[in-house]
Design a protein around this motif. Sequence first.
Motif, PDB file in Angstrom:
ATOM      1  N   HIS A   1      52.257   9.237 -36.282  1.00  0.00           N
ATOM      2  CA  HIS A   1      53.439   9.954 -37.099  1.00  0.00           C
ATOM      3  C   HIS A   1      54.468  10.566 -36.290  1.00  0.00           C
ATOM      4  O   HIS A   1      54.273  10.884 -35.147  1.00  0.00           O
ATOM      5  CB  HIS A   1      52.515  11.209 -37.574  1.00  0.00           C
TER       6      HIS A   1
ATOM      7  N   CYS B   1      61.237  16.574 -31.947  1.00  0.00           N
ATOM      8  CA  CYS B   1      60.525  15.637 -32.375  1.00  0.00           C
ATOM      9  C   CYS B   1      59.413  15.416 -31.727  1.00  0.00           C
ATOM     10  O   CYS B   1      59.303  15.383 -30.543  1.00  0.00           O
ATOM     11  CB  CYS B   1      61.050  14.334 -32.519  1.00  0.00           C
TER      12      CYS B   1
ATOM     13  N   GLY C   1      61.100   9.202 -37.884  1.00  0.00           N
ATOM     14  CA  GLY C   1      60.987  10.488 -38.649  1.00  0.00           C
ATOM     15  C   GLY C   1      61.468  10.415 -40.036  1.00  0.00           C
ATOM     16  O   GLY C   1      62.017   9.428 -40.304  1.00  0.00           O
ATOM     17  N   GLN C   2      61.230  11.417 -40.561  1.00  0.00           N
ATOM     18  CA  GLN C   2      61.505  11.722 -42.041  1.00  0.00           C
ATOM     19  C   GLN C   2      63.052  11.992 -42.001  1.00  0.00           C
ATOM     20  O   GLN C   2      63.490  11.855 -43.209  1.00  0.00           O
ATOM     21  CB  GLN C   2      60.817  12.829 -42.537  1.00  0.00           C
TER      22      GLN C   2
ATOM     23  N   VAL D   1      57.244  13.237 -36.385  1.00  0.00           N
ATOM     24  CA  VAL D   1      57.581  14.501 -37.149  1.00  0.00           C
ATOM     25  C   VAL D   1      58.590  15.274 -36.420  1.00  0.00           C
ATOM     26  O   VAL D   1      58.613  15.514 -35.347  1.00  0.00           O
ATOM     27  CB  VAL D   1      56.396  15.562 -37.398  1.00  0.00           C
ATOM     28  N   GLN D   2      59.760  15.609 -37.070  1.00  0.00           N
ATOM     29  CA  GLN D   2      60.820  16.252 -36.558  1.00  0.00           C
ATOM     30  C   GLN D   2      61.020  17.632 -37.210  1.00  0.00           C
ATOM     31  O   GLN D   2      60.802  17.754 -38.458  1.00  0.00           O
ATOM     32  CB  GLN D   2      62.190  15.178 -36.698  1.00  0.00           C
ATOM     33  N   SER D   3      61.916  18.476 -36.536  1.00  0.00           N
ATOM     34  CA  SER D   3      62.191  19.740 -37.312  1.00  0.00           C
ATOM     35  C   SER D   3      63.547  20.014 -36.617  1.00  0.00           C
ATOM     36  O   SER D   3      64.091  19.471 -35.389  1.00  0.00           O
ATOM     37  CB  SER D   3      61.129  20.775 -37.016  1.00  0.00           C
TER      38      SER D   3
ATOM     39  N   THR E   1      66.461  14.695 -40.871  1.00  0.00           N
ATOM     40  CA  THR E   1      66.779  16.227 -40.915  1.00  0.00           C
ATOM     41  C   THR E   1      68.453  16.289 -41.039  1.00  0.00           C
ATOM     42  O   THR E   1      68.978  15.795 -40.557  1.00  0.00           O
ATOM     43  CB  THR E   1      66.225  17.116 -40.177  1.00  0.00           C
TER      44      THR E   1
END
Length: 122
Positions: free
Chosen positions: A3, A22, A113-114, A5-7, A116
């Motif tokens: 997975h 990330c 990642g998804q 995952v980024q923010s 942003t």
Amino acid sequence: QVHIVQSGGGLVQPGGSLTLFCAASGNIFSIYSMGWYRQAPGKERELVATVPFGGSPTYADSVKGRFTITRDNDANTVTLQMNSLKTDDTAVYYCHGGNVITQTTMIARDYWGQGTQVTVSS
């Protein structure tokens, strides 16, 4: 299973700063490169910055001197510090894990990642 995952991201005025974070998790054996790409409306996805394991970062010419990428190999994380942001930096930013090998398969593949949104606007 891996997975990414980024923010981070958001809306900022020109000249401002943002930080993207990330983290890669899962049954990871190794990750060759970690970095960031971006895609603006109507344009192709482009490299922003990337850093190979044990190597030096590579930056797009458009962000040199303004963006800084840092990688924590032990934690499998990568951070993009973006300063002096311009309207041209507006895009969806994607974290990228290159040649990620899992302990299960020992086969290398890339992960994303998804995405942003980063919007630079007054």
